[in-house]
Scaffold this motif. Structure first.
Motif, PDB file in Angstrom:
ATOM      1  N   VAL A 154      39.319 -45.308 -26.019  1.00 23.17           N
ATOM      2  CA  VAL A 154      40.181 -44.413 -25.304  1.00 23.17           C
ATOM      3  C   VAL A 154      41.612 -45.039 -25.078  1.00 23.17           C
ATOM      4  CG1 VAL A 154      40.558 -43.543 -22.776  1.00 23.17           C
ATOM      5  CG2 VAL A 154      38.182 -43.893 -23.814  1.00 23.17           C
ATOM      6  N   PHE A 155      42.588 -44.159 -25.434  1.00 24.36           N
ATOM      7  CA  PHE A 155      43.941 -44.057 -25.306  1.00 24.36           C
ATOM      8  C   PHE A 155      44.552 -43.690 -23.883  1.00 24.36           C
ATOM      9  CE2 PHE A 155      43.243 -44.971 -29.699  1.00 24.36           C
ATOM     10  CZ  PHE A 155      44.123 -45.856 -30.188  1.00 24.36           C
ATOM     11  N   THR A 156      45.382 -44.417 -23.330  1.00 25.13           N
ATOM     12  CA  THR A 156      46.174 -43.921 -22.346  1.00 25.13           C
ATOM     13  C   THR A 156      47.358 -43.158 -22.445  1.00 25.13           C
ATOM     14  OG1 THR A 156      45.208 -45.541 -20.655  1.00 25.13           O
ATOM     15  CG2 THR A 156      47.129 -44.342 -20.055  1.00 25.13           C
ATOM     16  N   SER A 157      47.484 -41.759 -22.394  1.00 26.65           N
ATOM     17  CA  SER A 157      48.651 -40.900 -22.757  1.00 26.65           C
ATOM     18  C   SER A 157      49.455 -40.654 -21.385  1.00 26.65           C
ATOM     19  CB  SER A 157      48.105 -39.811 -23.421  1.00 26.65           C
ATOM     20  OG  SER A 157      49.273 -38.864 -23.779  1.00 26.65           O
ATOM     21  N   SER A 158      50.088 -39.610 -21.690  1.00 30.03           N
ATOM     22  CA  SER A 158      50.896 -39.136 -20.241  1.00 30.03           C
ATOM     23  C   SER A 158      51.680 -37.889 -20.577  1.00 30.03           C
ATOM     24  CB  SER A 158      52.157 -39.920 -20.551  1.00 30.03           C
ATOM     25  OG  SER A 158      53.300 -39.716 -19.357  1.00 30.03           O
ATOM     26  N   SER A 159      51.942 -37.142 -19.650  1.00 30.83           N
ATOM     27  CA  SER A 159      52.321 -35.799 -19.848  1.00 30.83           C
ATOM     28  C   SER A 159      53.602 -35.850 -20.632  1.00 30.83           C
ATOM     29  CB  SER A 159      52.711 -35.123 -18.569  1.00 30.83           C
ATOM     30  OG  SER A 159      53.590 -35.901 -17.762  1.00 30.83           O
ATOM     31  N   VAL A 160      54.390 -36.786 -20.553  1.00 30.06           N
ATOM     32  CA  VAL A 160      55.667 -36.800 -21.532  1.00 30.06           C
ATOM     33  C   VAL A 160      55.297 -37.323 -22.797  1.00 30.06           C
ATOM     34  CG1 VAL A 160      57.179 -37.147 -19.440  1.00 30.06           C
ATOM     35  CG2 VAL A 160      56.168 -39.013 -20.740  1.00 30.06           C
ATOM     36  N   GLY A 161      54.021 -37.652 -22.907  1.00 26.17           N
ATOM     37  CA  GLY A 161      53.459 -37.897 -24.388  1.00 26.17           C
ATOM     38  C   GLY A 161      53.002 -36.478 -25.153  1.00 26.17           C
ATOM     39  N   ARG A 162      53.007 -35.616 -24.439  1.00 24.48           N
ATOM     40  CA  ARG A 162      52.620 -34.121 -24.784  1.00 24.48           C
ATOM     41  C   ARG A 162      53.609 -33.162 -24.930  1.00 24.48           C
ATOM     42  NH1 ARG A 162      46.874 -34.418 -21.569  1.00 24.48           N
ATOM     43  NH2 ARG A 162      46.026 -36.083 -22.747  1.00 24.48           N
ATOM     44  N   LYS A 163      54.666 -33.269 -24.283  1.00 24.91           N
ATOM     45  CA  LYS A 163      55.793 -32.457 -24.043  1.00 24.91           C
ATOM     46  C   LYS A 163      57.141 -33.552 -23.602  1.00 24.91           C
ATOM     47  CE  LYS A 163      58.171 -28.521 -21.916  1.00 24.91           C
ATOM     48  NZ  LYS A 163      58.834 -28.097 -23.327  1.00 24.91           N
ATOM     49  N   GLY A 164      58.162 -33.623 -24.765  1.00 28.21           N
ATOM     50  CA  GLY A 164      59.141 -34.441 -24.423  1.00 28.21           C
ATOM     51  C   GLY A 164      60.155 -33.948 -23.271  1.00 28.21           C
ATOM     52  N   ARG A 165      60.520 -34.964 -22.666  1.00 28.27           N
ATOM     53  CA  ARG A 165      61.278 -34.686 -21.195  1.00 28.27           C
ATOM     54  C   ARG A 165      62.429 -35.548 -21.194  1.00 28.27           C
ATOM     55  NH1 ARG A 165      57.906 -35.207 -16.073  1.00 28.27           N
ATOM     56  NH2 ARG A 165      56.267 -34.171 -17.425  1.00 28.27           N
ATOM     57  N   ALA A 166      63.649 -35.236 -21.186  1.00 27.51           N
ATOM     58  CA  ALA A 166      64.794 -35.888 -20.752  1.00 27.51           C
ATOM     59  C   ALA A 166      64.686 -37.157 -19.957  1.00 27.51           C
ATOM     60  CB  ALA A 166      65.930 -34.992 -20.236  1.00 27.51           C
ATOM     61  N   PHE A 167      65.251 -38.307 -20.420  1.00 25.92           N
ATOM     62  CA  PHE A 167      65.590 -39.434 -19.898  1.00 25.92           C
ATOM     63  C   PHE A 167      64.221 -40.162 -19.654  1.00 25.92           C
ATOM     64  CE2 PHE A 167      68.304 -36.551 -17.607  1.00 25.92           C
ATOM     65  CZ  PHE A 167      69.604 -37.098 -18.263  1.00 25.92           C
ATOM     66  N   TRP A 168      63.006 -39.880 -20.424  1.00 33.33           N
ATOM     67  CA  TRP A 168      61.746 -40.515 -20.756  1.00 33.33           C
ATOM     68  C   TRP A 168      61.708 -41.581 -22.089  1.00 33.33           C
ATOM     69  CZ3 TRP A 168      58.212 -41.791 -17.247  1.00 33.33           C
ATOM     70  CH2 TRP A 168      58.001 -41.015 -15.824  1.00 33.33           C
ATOM     71  N   GLY A 169      63.025 -41.017 -22.733  1.00 32.02           N
ATOM     72  CA  GLY A 169      63.217 -42.111 -23.855  1.00 32.02           C
ATOM     73  C   GLY A 169      62.011 -42.471 -24.607  1.00 32.02           C
ATOM     74  N   ALA A 170      62.060 -44.063 -24.881  1.00 29.96           N
ATOM     75  CA  ALA A 170      61.427 -44.626 -25.832  1.00 29.96           C
ATOM     76  C   ALA A 170      59.772 -44.606 -25.477  1.00 29.96           C
ATOM     77  CB  ALA A 170      61.276 -46.197 -25.800  1.00 29.96           C
ATOM     78  N   TYR A 171      59.584 -44.459 -23.948  1.00 29.95           N
ATOM     79  CA  TYR A 171      58.017 -44.563 -23.384  1.00 29.95           C
ATOM     80  C   TYR A 171      57.654 -43.122 -23.886  1.00 29.95           C
ATOM     81  CZ  TYR A 171      54.255 -43.909 -19.933  1.00 29.95           C
ATOM     82  OH  TYR A 171      53.071 -43.783 -19.366  1.00 29.95           O
ATOM     83  N   SER A 172      58.356 -41.993 -23.752  1.00 33.75           N
ATOM     84  CA  SER A 172      57.777 -40.686 -24.300  1.00 33.75           C
ATOM     85  C   SER A 172      57.354 -40.511 -25.833  1.00 33.75           C
ATOM     86  CB  SER A 172      58.853 -39.554 -23.923  1.00 33.75           C
ATOM     87  OG  SER A 172      58.169 -38.369 -24.200  1.00 33.75           O
ATOM     88  N   GLU A 179      49.318 -40.489 -28.780  1.00 33.09           N
ATOM     89  CA  GLU A 179      48.337 -39.149 -29.124  1.00 33.09           C
ATOM     90  C   GLU A 179      48.079 -39.183 -30.835  1.00 33.09           C
ATOM     91  OE1 GLU A 179      46.606 -37.548 -27.300  1.00 33.09           O
ATOM     92  OE2 GLU A 179      47.846 -37.476 -25.429  1.00 33.09           O
ATOM     93  N   ALA A 180      49.188 -39.341 -31.709  1.00 28.22           N
ATOM     94  CA  ALA A 180      48.893 -39.127 -33.084  1.00 28.22           C
ATOM     95  C   ALA A 180      48.001 -40.417 -33.546  1.00 28.22           C
ATOM     96  CB  ALA A 180      50.140 -39.470 -33.646  1.00 28.22           C
ATOM     97  N   MET A 181      48.189 -41.471 -33.220  1.00 25.99           N
ATOM     98  CA  MET A 181      47.100 -42.552 -33.350  1.00 25.99           C
ATOM     99  C   MET A 181      45.359 -42.127 -33.045  1.00 25.99           C
ATOM    100  SD  MET A 181      47.330 -46.685 -32.548  1.00 25.99           S
ATOM    101  CE  MET A 181      48.975 -46.517 -32.054  1.00 25.99           C
ATOM    102  N   MET A 182      45.565 -41.442 -31.820  1.00 21.25           N
ATOM    103  CA  MET A 182      44.180 -41.324 -31.216  1.00 21.25           C
ATOM    104  C   MET A 182      43.675 -40.104 -32.264  1.00 21.25           C
ATOM    105  SD  MET A 182      42.817 -38.335 -29.890  1.00 21.25           S
ATOM    106  CE  MET A 182      43.655 -37.243 -28.745  1.00 21.25           C
ATOM    107  N   GLN A 183      44.455 -39.102 -32.507  1.00 20.05           N
ATOM    108  CA  GLN A 183      44.056 -38.067 -33.446  1.00 20.05           C
ATOM    109  C   GLN A 183      43.478 -38.418 -34.692  1.00 20.05           C
ATOM    110  OE1 GLN A 183      46.560 -34.740 -33.172  1.00 20.05           O
ATOM    111  NE2 GLN A 183      46.827 -34.928 -30.999  1.00 20.05           N
ATOM    112  N   ILE A 184      44.257 -39.416 -35.350  1.00 19.37           N
ATOM    113  CA  ILE A 184      44.243 -39.836 -36.834  1.00 19.37           C
ATOM    114  C   ILE A 184      42.796 -40.727 -36.787  1.00 19.37           C
ATOM    115  CG2 ILE A 184      44.915 -41.432 -38.785  1.00 19.37           C
ATOM    116  CD1 ILE A 184      47.645 -40.466 -37.798  1.00 19.37           C
ATOM    117  N   LEU A 185      42.872 -41.632 -35.751  1.00 18.17           N
ATOM    118  CA  LEU A 185      41.437 -42.286 -35.676  1.00 18.17           C
ATOM    119  C   LEU A 185      40.315 -41.660 -35.349  1.00 18.17           C
ATOM    120  CD1 LEU A 185      43.149 -45.491 -33.683  1.00 18.17           C
ATOM    121  CD2 LEU A 185      42.122 -45.661 -35.835  1.00 18.17           C
ATOM    122  N   ALA A 186      40.334 -40.647 -34.424  1.00 16.65           N
ATOM    123  CA  ALA A 186      39.070 -39.664 -34.390  1.00 16.65           C
ATOM    124  C   ALA A 186      38.617 -38.935 -35.603  1.00 16.65           C
ATOM    125  CB  ALA A 186      39.661 -38.584 -33.277  1.00 16.65           C
TER     126      ALA A 186
END
Length: 254
Positions: A154-172, A179-186
């Motif tokens: 189980v990976f921990t994601s975020s809403s800003v990992g599914r839709k980019g948002r200003a000022f969330w930078g590297a974390y987003s 999310e990409a890692m999760m999908q590929i591994l799945a």
């Protein structure tokens, strides 16, 4: 479309009995709540984090509830190298023979500023902890997860990992990579050895990271980490053994 906890799921008191589950960032926040919840429901929990005193406090809480004895594994993800993760995998294989669950919970926020103003040092630090460390740890632990025959990653994601948002930078960006890692591994692991791989967006939760990101917010307006644990129990229990490659929201918007 993000998924939600099935309405008919109720965590049995022993739904994780005899399972061995590793939780990163287990010293506080969601990681601490998950470790305690997993232990309460019968799992042997491996507590991984950088601050030994926090891990020891969680260990003592688990002991006090007469749950299966936990294990402490100190690791600083910012500086850990490939050989450190191999040592972790070797230790788990030697002590437990398999790993039934891995919750990637540890991550850092980094600078809350525009990409144009983000420093390279901060960018690299966030990517090291949130992406590189998860990749290296997952890669070395896949064989012990495969030994479970019914492993859950189980990976921990975020809403800003599914839709980019200003000022969330590297974390987003790091959460998009998660999310990409999760999908590929799945797509790679489930048919190969039965290891299912999914992600959770916890949503706004009363944690230190959330308070740091939103210093003007009333933290008690957000649910505690304990309140979102049913979804974590579901994804680690055998009830979700056929669920793979899915994005989950712990606090879905109706």
């Amino acid at each position: 479309m993000p998924q939600r906890l099935p309405v008919n799921f109720t965590a049995d008191a022993a739904c994780l009995k005899d399972k061995v589950i590793l939780v990163t960032g287990a010293g506080d926040g969601i990681g601490r709540a998950a470790a305690l919840s997993f232990a309460k429901h019968g799992a042997t929990v491996i507590l991984l984090g950088r601050t030994i005193e926090k891990l020891e406090a969680v260990y003592d809480e688990i002991e006090a509830m007469s749950a299966p004895q936990a294990a402490i594994y100190p690791m600083h993800l910012r500086g850990a190298a490939a050989h450190d993760y191999q040592e972790l995998a070797d230790t788990i294989e030697r002590e437990f023979g398999r790993l039934d669950g891995l919750l990637h919970n540890a991550s850092i926020l980094g600078q809350r500023r525009s990409l144009a103003q983000t420093t390279l040092d901060s960018w690299e630090e966030v990517m090291q902890v949130n992406v590189n460390a998860q990749f290296m740890m997952t890669q070395t632990l896949l064989p012990v997860l495969a030994a479970s025959k019914n492993g859950s990653l189980v990976f921990t994601s975020s809403s800003v990992g599914r839709k980019g948002r200003a000022f969330w930078g590297a974390y987003s960006v790091s959460k998009f990579a998660t999310e990409a890692m999760m999908q590929i591994l799945a797509d790679e692991e489930y048919d190969l050895n039965g290891t299912r791989v999914n992600s959770i967006n916890p949503g706004a939760t009363n944690t230190e990271m959330r308070r740091s990101a939103y210093p003007g917010e009333n933290p008690t307006d957000n649910p505690s980490p304990e309140a979102i644990m049913p979804l974590y129990l579901y994804l680690m229990s055998d009830d979700s053994r056929e669920v793979n490659g899915q994005q989950f929201d712990a606090q879905p918007k109706d």
